[in-house]
Design a protein around this motif. Structure first.
Motif, PDB file in Angstrom:
ATOM      1  N   VAL A  36       0.862  -1.171   0.000  1.00  0.00           N
ATOM      2  CA  VAL A  36       0.000   0.000   0.000  1.00  0.00           C
ATOM      3  C   VAL A  36       0.900   1.223   0.000  1.00  0.00           C
ATOM      4  N   SER A  37       0.874   2.009  -1.088  1.00  0.00           N
ATOM      5  CA  SER A  37       1.788   3.136  -1.215  1.00  0.00           C
ATOM      6  C   SER A  37       1.439   4.236  -0.225  1.00  0.00           C
ATOM      7  N   ARG A  38       2.448   4.833   0.392  1.00  0.00           N
ATOM      8  CA  ARG A  38       2.243   5.956   1.306  1.00  0.00           C
ATOM      9  C   ARG A  38       2.040   7.251   0.542  1.00  0.00           C
ATOM     10  N   TYR A  39       2.231   7.250  -0.793  1.00  0.00           N
ATOM     11  CA  TYR A  39       2.171   8.471  -1.570  1.00  0.00           C
ATOM     12  C   TYR A  39       0.889   8.585  -2.398  1.00  0.00           C
ATOM     13  N   ASN A  40      -0.078   7.686  -2.160  1.00  0.00           N
ATOM     14  CA  ASN A  40      -1.300   7.716  -2.956  1.00  0.00           C
ATOM     15  C   ASN A  40      -2.116   8.983  -2.737  1.00  0.00           C
ATOM     16  N   ASN A  41      -1.894   9.669  -1.610  1.00  0.00           N
ATOM     17  CA  ASN A  41      -2.720  10.831  -1.293  1.00  0.00           C
ATOM     18  C   ASN A  41      -2.154  12.126  -1.858  1.00  0.00           C
ATOM     19  N   ILE A  42      -1.121  12.077  -2.712  1.00  0.00           N
ATOM     20  CA  ILE A  42      -0.549  13.302  -3.267  1.00  0.00           C
ATOM     21  C   ILE A  42      -0.696  13.311  -4.777  1.00  0.00           C
ATOM     22  N   SER A  43      -1.808  12.786  -5.256  1.00  0.00           N
ATOM     23  CA  SER A  43      -2.016  12.677  -6.694  1.00  0.00           C
ATOM     24  C   SER A  43      -1.799  13.996  -7.432  1.00  0.00           C
ATOM     25  N   PRO A  44      -2.342  15.162  -6.975  1.00  0.00           N
ATOM     26  CA  PRO A  44      -2.100  16.418  -7.702  1.00  0.00           C
ATOM     27  C   PRO A  44      -0.618  16.772  -7.788  1.00  0.00           C
ATOM     28  N   GLN A  45       0.127  16.555  -6.700  1.00  0.00           N
ATOM     29  CA  GLN A  45       1.550  16.857  -6.729  1.00  0.00           C
ATOM     30  C   GLN A  45       2.306  15.879  -7.628  1.00  0.00           C
ATOM     31  N   ARG A  46       1.893  14.624  -7.622  1.00  0.00           N
ATOM     32  CA  ARG A  46       2.521  13.646  -8.503  1.00  0.00           C
ATOM     33  C   ARG A  46       2.305  14.027  -9.971  1.00  0.00           C
ATOM     34  N   ASP A  47       1.093  14.452 -10.306  1.00  0.00           N
ATOM     35  CA  ASP A  47       0.804  14.899 -11.665  1.00  0.00           C
ATOM     36  C   ASP A  47       1.632  16.139 -12.010  1.00  0.00           C
ATOM     37  N   ALA A  48       1.826  17.011 -11.029  1.00  0.00           N
ATOM     38  CA  ALA A  48       2.637  18.207 -11.256  1.00  0.00           C
ATOM     39  C   ALA A  48       4.083  17.825 -11.562  1.00  0.00           C
ATOM     40  N   LEU A  49       4.609  16.851 -10.844  1.00  0.00           N
ATOM     41  CA  LEU A  49       5.974  16.389 -11.101  1.00  0.00           C
ATOM     42  C   LEU A  49       6.110  15.820 -12.505  1.00  0.00           C
ATOM     43  N   LYS A  50       5.089  15.113 -12.956  1.00  0.00           N
ATOM     44  CA  LYS A  50       5.111  14.558 -14.309  1.00  0.00           C
ATOM     45  C   LYS A  50       5.106  15.672 -15.345  1.00  0.00           C
TER      46      LYS A  50
END
Length: 283
Positions: A36-50
């Motif tokens: 279970v990923s600990r980073y699943n709750n930062i989807s907007p920031q993950r998309d920003a990094l992409k």
């Protein structure tokens, strides 16, 4: 961590900080597990990094380990540091990063990192455009204390917001090695009404938290013969030491001589003018 054999075909239950994950025995000595990923709750920031990766030439970066390899594990992407579940640092210095920093799509992507970002290191790359004023906006970047964009290809006028008082002052703001202009025009009221009758004055000057009431201009620091002597000394020095230097600044080409290391009469003359004329004038 707790571990117990379930008795169902070699399955093992494990508890990691209250999160139960079931793994399966496989014939080899390696075990695969669903996590279970600990980073699943930062989807907007993950998309920003992409978006940042795509807009700044990510496929050609010198260091890009794990970027986009696993969407759910951006904490493993090289150059990113977390504090808890929040992105606190992005470090891409000397990484062959290329693109326009003021591209609206890129500005929006950085803004999505703003609520938690504390440090942004993107120096010594090939980044163009202007430095967006949004990086000085505390409502967007409330915790940003380090902004290092030195030695890129940034051009234009630096927004005065970068010199305004902040609840979280910049511990480091490095804009050196670019072609950014740090002067701007502002309107101020003179504090000496006897001198200016209380009229507003438009002044060119360095951004300050409280505008200067007076601007003093020195029409000439050195005489014409003194300037001619300095030029002649510089020419003789370069002729004797391999010519003018043209690569001291990465961001732009110059034709100059570094008097700090020349160690001859040119250095002595400059130091003398500095000590006897320039420093007493500005003291």
């Amino acid at each position: 961590m707790e571990e117990r054999q379930s008795g169902e075909g070699g399955k093992i239950d494990k508890a990691f900080d209250g999160i139960q994950v079931r793994t399966h025995e496989v014939p080899s000595t390696k075990k695969r597990k669903r996590s279970v990923s600990r980073y699943n709750n930062i989807s907007p920031q993950r998309d920003a990094l992409k978006t940042i990766y795509a807009s700044l030439g990510g496929p050609d970066w010198t260091r890009q380990d794990n970027w986009l390899f696993n969407d759910n594990e951006c904490g493993e992407w090289q150059g990113i540091a977390f504090q808890g579940d929040n992105i606190k640092m992005l470090e891409l210095s000397q990484n062959n990063v290329r693109g326009r920093l003021d591209d609206p799509i890129l500005v929006d992507a950085f803004a999505k990192l703003g609520p938690t970002l504390q440090q942004l290191w993107i120096s010594e790359n090939d980044i163009t455009g202007n430095l967006p004023a949004i990086f000085a906006n505390e409502s967007v970047f409330p915790h940003l204390s380090i902004l290092d964009v030195g030695s890129n290809q940034l051009r234009g006028s630096l927004h005065p917001a970068f010199f305004s008082k902040r609840a979280t002052p910049f511990a480091l703001l490095d804009i050196s090695g670019n072609q950014l202009t740090s002067y701007y025009r502002y309107r101020c009221n003179s504090i000496n009404n006897n001198d200016h009758d209380g009229d507003d004055s438009v002044v060119d000057g360095w951004p300050t938290s409280s505008p200067l009431p007076h601007v003093h201009v020195a029409p000439s620091l050195l005489t014409k013969p003194q300037c001619t002597d300095l030029v002649d000394l510089a020419i003789r020095h370069t002729e004797a030491n391999g010519g003018w230097t043209m690569d001291r600044h990465k961001a732009y080409q110059t034709t100059d001589v570094d008097i700090a290391i020349c160690g001859d009469k040119l250095l002595d003359t400059c130091n003398n003018h500095l000590r006897t004329t320039i420093l007493p004038l500005v003291a």
